[in-house]
Design a protein around this motif. Sequence first.
Motif, PDB file in Angstrom:
ATOM      1  N   PHE A   1       0.851  -1.202   0.000  1.00  0.00           N
ATOM      2  CA  PHE A   1       0.000   0.000   0.000  1.00  0.00           C
ATOM      3  C   PHE A   1       0.884   1.249   0.000  1.00  0.00           C
ATOM      4  CE2 PHE A   1      -2.819  -3.269   1.666  1.00  0.00           C
ATOM      5  CZ  PHE A   1      -3.941  -3.046   0.881  1.00  0.00           C
ATOM      6  N   GLY A   2       0.514   2.214  -0.828  1.00  0.00           N
ATOM      7  CA  GLY A   2       1.330   3.429  -0.970  1.00  0.00           C
ATOM      8  C   GLY A   2       2.605   3.103  -1.730  1.00  0.00           C
ATOM      9  N   CYS A   3       2.460   2.346  -2.824  1.00  0.00           N
ATOM     10  CA  CYS A   3       3.642   1.792  -3.517  1.00  0.00           C
ATOM     11  C   CYS A   3       4.334   2.808  -4.406  1.00  0.00           C
ATOM     12  CB  CYS A   3       3.243   0.571  -4.338  1.00  0.00           C
ATOM     13  SG  CYS A   3       2.153   0.989  -5.721  1.00  0.00           S
ATOM     14  N   GLY A   4       3.726   3.984  -4.620  1.00  0.00           N
ATOM     15  CA  GLY A   4       4.365   5.037  -5.419  1.00  0.00           C
ATOM     16  C   GLY A   4       4.697   4.567  -6.823  1.00  0.00           C
ATOM     17  N   THR A   5       5.952   4.746  -7.202  1.00  0.00           N
ATOM     18  CA  THR A   5       6.393   4.399  -8.567  1.00  0.00           C
ATOM     19  C   THR A   5       6.604   2.898  -8.741  1.00  0.00           C
ATOM     20  OG1 THR A   5       8.694   4.626  -7.929  1.00  0.00           O
ATOM     21  CG2 THR A   5       7.611   6.612  -8.791  1.00  0.00           C
ATOM     22  N   GLY A   6       6.464   2.134  -7.660  1.00  0.00           N
ATOM     23  CA  GLY A   6       6.664   0.679  -7.738  1.00  0.00           C
ATOM     24  C   GLY A   6       8.120   0.275  -7.651  1.00  0.00           C
ATOM     25  N   ARG A   7       8.987   1.204  -7.189  1.00  0.00           N
ATOM     26  CA  ARG A   7      10.432   0.888  -7.187  1.00  0.00           C
ATOM     27  C   ARG A   7      10.742  -0.276  -6.252  1.00  0.00           C
ATOM     28  NH1 ARG A   7      13.321   3.282  -2.807  1.00  0.00           N
ATOM     29  NH2 ARG A   7      11.747   4.082  -1.399  1.00  0.00           N
ATOM     30  N   ASP A   8      10.087  -0.328  -5.078  1.00  0.00           N
ATOM     31  CA  ASP A   8      10.311  -1.459  -4.167  1.00  0.00           C
ATOM     32  C   ASP A   8       9.619  -2.718  -4.692  1.00  0.00           C
ATOM     33  OD1 ASP A   8      11.909  -0.176  -2.326  1.00  0.00           O
ATOM     34  OD2 ASP A   8      10.215   0.530  -1.135  1.00  0.00           O
TER      35      ASP A   8
ATOM     36  N   ASP B   1      -1.720   2.615  -4.970  1.00  0.00           N
ATOM     37  CA  ASP B   1      -1.325   3.987  -4.614  1.00  0.00           C
ATOM     38  C   ASP B   1      -2.463   4.946  -4.934  1.00  0.00           C
ATOM     39  OD1 ASP B   1       1.518   5.390  -3.822  1.00  0.00           O
ATOM     40  OD2 ASP B   1       0.199   6.770  -4.913  1.00  0.00           O
ATOM     41  N   LEU B   2      -2.510   6.008  -4.130  1.00  0.00           N
ATOM     42  CA  LEU B   2      -3.581   7.000  -4.232  1.00  0.00           C
ATOM     43  C   LEU B   2      -3.463   7.878  -5.479  1.00  0.00           C
ATOM     44  CD1 LEU B   2      -5.916   8.382  -2.622  1.00  0.00           C
ATOM     45  CD2 LEU B   2      -4.171   9.788  -1.519  1.00  0.00           C
ATOM     46  N   GLN B   3      -2.223   8.171  -5.879  1.00  0.00           N
ATOM     47  CA  GLN B   3      -2.031   9.215  -6.890  1.00  0.00           C
ATOM     48  C   GLN B   3      -1.953   8.642  -8.303  1.00  0.00           C
ATOM     49  OE1 GLN B   3       0.522  12.660  -5.829  1.00  0.00           O
ATOM     50  NE2 GLN B   3       1.370  11.203  -4.366  1.00  0.00           N
TER      51      GLN B   3
ATOM     52  N   ASP C   1      -7.157   4.090  -2.432  1.00  0.00           N
ATOM     53  CA  ASP C   1      -6.886   4.826  -1.196  1.00  0.00           C
ATOM     54  C   ASP C   1      -6.801   3.807  -0.064  1.00  0.00           C
ATOM     55  OD1 ASP C   1      -7.054   6.309   1.161  1.00  0.00           O
ATOM     56  OD2 ASP C   1      -8.401   7.795   0.274  1.00  0.00           O
ATOM     57  N   MET C   2      -5.659   3.743   0.591  1.00  0.00           N
ATOM     58  CA  MET C   2      -5.487   2.689   1.604  1.00  0.00           C
ATOM     59  C   MET C   2      -6.388   2.884   2.819  1.00  0.00           C
ATOM     60  SD  MET C   2      -1.647   3.253   3.011  1.00  0.00           S
ATOM     61  CE  MET C   2      -0.875   4.863   3.012  1.00  0.00           C
ATOM     62  N   ARG C   3      -7.079   4.018   2.901  1.00  0.00           N
ATOM     63  CA  ARG C   3      -8.050   4.183   3.992  1.00  0.00           C
ATOM     64  C   ARG C   3      -9.325   3.391   3.714  1.00  0.00           C
ATOM     65  NH1 ARG C   3      -7.705  10.618   3.701  1.00  0.00           N
ATOM     66  NH2 ARG C   3      -7.771   9.966   1.525  1.00  0.00           N
TER      67      ARG C   3
HETATM   68  C1  LIG Z   1       7.034   8.803  -0.036  1.00  0.00           C
HETATM   69  S1  LIG Z   1       6.016   7.940  -1.156  1.00  0.00           S
HETATM   70  C2  LIG Z   1       6.598   6.277  -0.940  1.00  0.00           C
HETATM   71  C3  LIG Z   1       6.320   5.428  -2.133  1.00  0.00           C
HETATM   72  C4  LIG Z   1       6.925   4.017  -2.093  1.00  0.00           C
HETATM   73  N1  LIG Z   1       6.404   3.234  -0.986  1.00  0.00           N
HETATM   74  C5  LIG Z   1       8.430   4.106  -2.025  1.00  0.00           C
HETATM   75  O1  LIG Z   1       9.005   3.807  -0.974  1.00  0.00           O
HETATM   76  O2  LIG Z   1       9.022   4.508  -3.030  1.00  0.00           O
HETATM   77  C6  LIG Z   1       4.443   7.924  -0.355  1.00  0.00           C
HETATM   78  C7  LIG Z   1       3.341   7.354  -1.235  1.00  0.00           C
HETATM   79  O3  LIG Z   1       2.176   7.148  -0.431  1.00  0.00           O
HETATM   80  C8  LIG Z   1       1.068   7.377  -1.261  1.00  0.00           C
HETATM   81  N2  LIG Z   1      -0.124   7.602  -0.420  1.00  0.00           N
HETATM   82  C9  LIG Z   1      -0.346   8.601   0.456  1.00  0.00           C
HETATM   83  N3  LIG Z   1      -1.569   8.478   1.011  1.00  0.00           N
HETATM   84  C10 LIG Z   1      -2.115   7.365   0.473  1.00  0.00           C
HETATM   85  C11 LIG Z   1      -3.381   6.714   0.636  1.00  0.00           C
HETATM   86  N4  LIG Z   1      -4.310   7.201   1.467  1.00  0.00           N
HETATM   87  N5  LIG Z   1      -3.614   5.581  -0.061  1.00  0.00           N
HETATM   88  C12 LIG Z   1      -2.681   5.078  -0.921  1.00  0.00           C
HETATM   89  N6  LIG Z   1      -1.473   5.669  -1.119  1.00  0.00           N
HETATM   90  C13 LIG Z   1      -1.199   6.791  -0.438  1.00  0.00           C
HETATM   91  C14 LIG Z   1       1.464   8.595  -2.077  1.00  0.00           C
HETATM   92  O4  LIG Z   1       0.669   8.750  -3.221  1.00  0.00           O
HETATM   93  C15 LIG Z   1       2.931   8.268  -2.372  1.00  0.00           C
HETATM   94  O5  LIG Z   1       3.078   7.593  -3.599  1.00  0.00           O
END
Ligand SMILES: C[S@@+](CC[C@H](N)C(=O)[O-])C[C@H]1O[C@@H](n2cnc3c(N)ncnc32)[C@H](O)[C@@H]1O
Length: 237
Positions: free
Chosen positions: A44-51, A65-67, A87-89
């Motif tokens: 959850f919150g995987c961003g660009t998927g780098r991990d 990811d939310l965005q 949205d992970m909520r």
């Molecule tokens: C600092 S980045 C980390 C991304 C990834 N985990 C990494 O380590 O590269 C934080 C991420 O959390 C996501 N995020 C924030 N709130 C979120 C939510 N409510 N649901 C899903 N993703 C969320 C953002 O969109 C962002 O991509």
Amino acid sequence: MEATNLFYRDPALYDAIQSDSGSAEMCQALIERHRPDAKTLMDFGCGTGRDLEILAKRFECVGVDLQAGMVDYAHRARPGLDIRIGDMRTVRLRRRMDTVTCLGNSLAYVHDTDDITRVFATFAAHARPGGLLVLCSPVSPVIRPEPTSAVVDTPDGPARVTISYGWDLRTQINTMHRHWVLASGKEAQDEIRRRVLFPRELEGYASAAGFEIVEVVGESRNGLTGPTGYTVAQHVR
Ligand SMILES: C[S@@+](CC[C@H](N)C(=O)[O-])C[C@H]1O[C@@H](n2cnc3c(N)ncnc32)[C@H](O)[C@@H]1O
């Protein structure tokens, strides 16, 4: 979510700068230690998927990811990964995995206490009984009396970044202000607000959602020394 973070406006820059974080490797080592039979993982919150790209070599993975901007970039940069907008909520994918992860401080972008409770309910809804939860999140604030500057390599050349921190004890929000002078000479500012959850608080949210803490370590793997912690919990109900 408003893209106040320069990296969210430029996910490729985010990838380039974070490429050596070691977070996926640390996460995998913790899973191997506590659940070596794990085969499936949801991040959850995987961003660009780098991990996720690294973890997908070992596990069958789904990322959320939310965005839309981050997910679009992830689809283009890593077309083999299963990454969805959510949205992970609130999201419910109706799948229970051997491991649920939330890495790179993503949990800290959820500031409201009720929302954090909802996020843990999402973790529980996607972890099978006995499954693991691995979190990488700020467990104490970064407090520095003076701004610090560094030069970072970016795909366009070296950029100078000056960072200062604020800490609001009442809300437990640690604010990072960054001033960038990019390789092009252009300047940019961004502000990142992260909610710190101290280890006992994290434990409270986790146990209310049905998880038992099995390990908490710092980035150096020698106990908790710095502001970032890896929390590993097992889903017990
Ligand atoms: C600092 S980045 C980390 C991304 C990834 N985990 C990494 O380590 O590269 C934080 C991420 O959390 C996501 N995020 C924030 N709130 C979120 C939510 N409510 N649901 C899903 N993703 C969320 C953002 O969109 C962002 O991509």
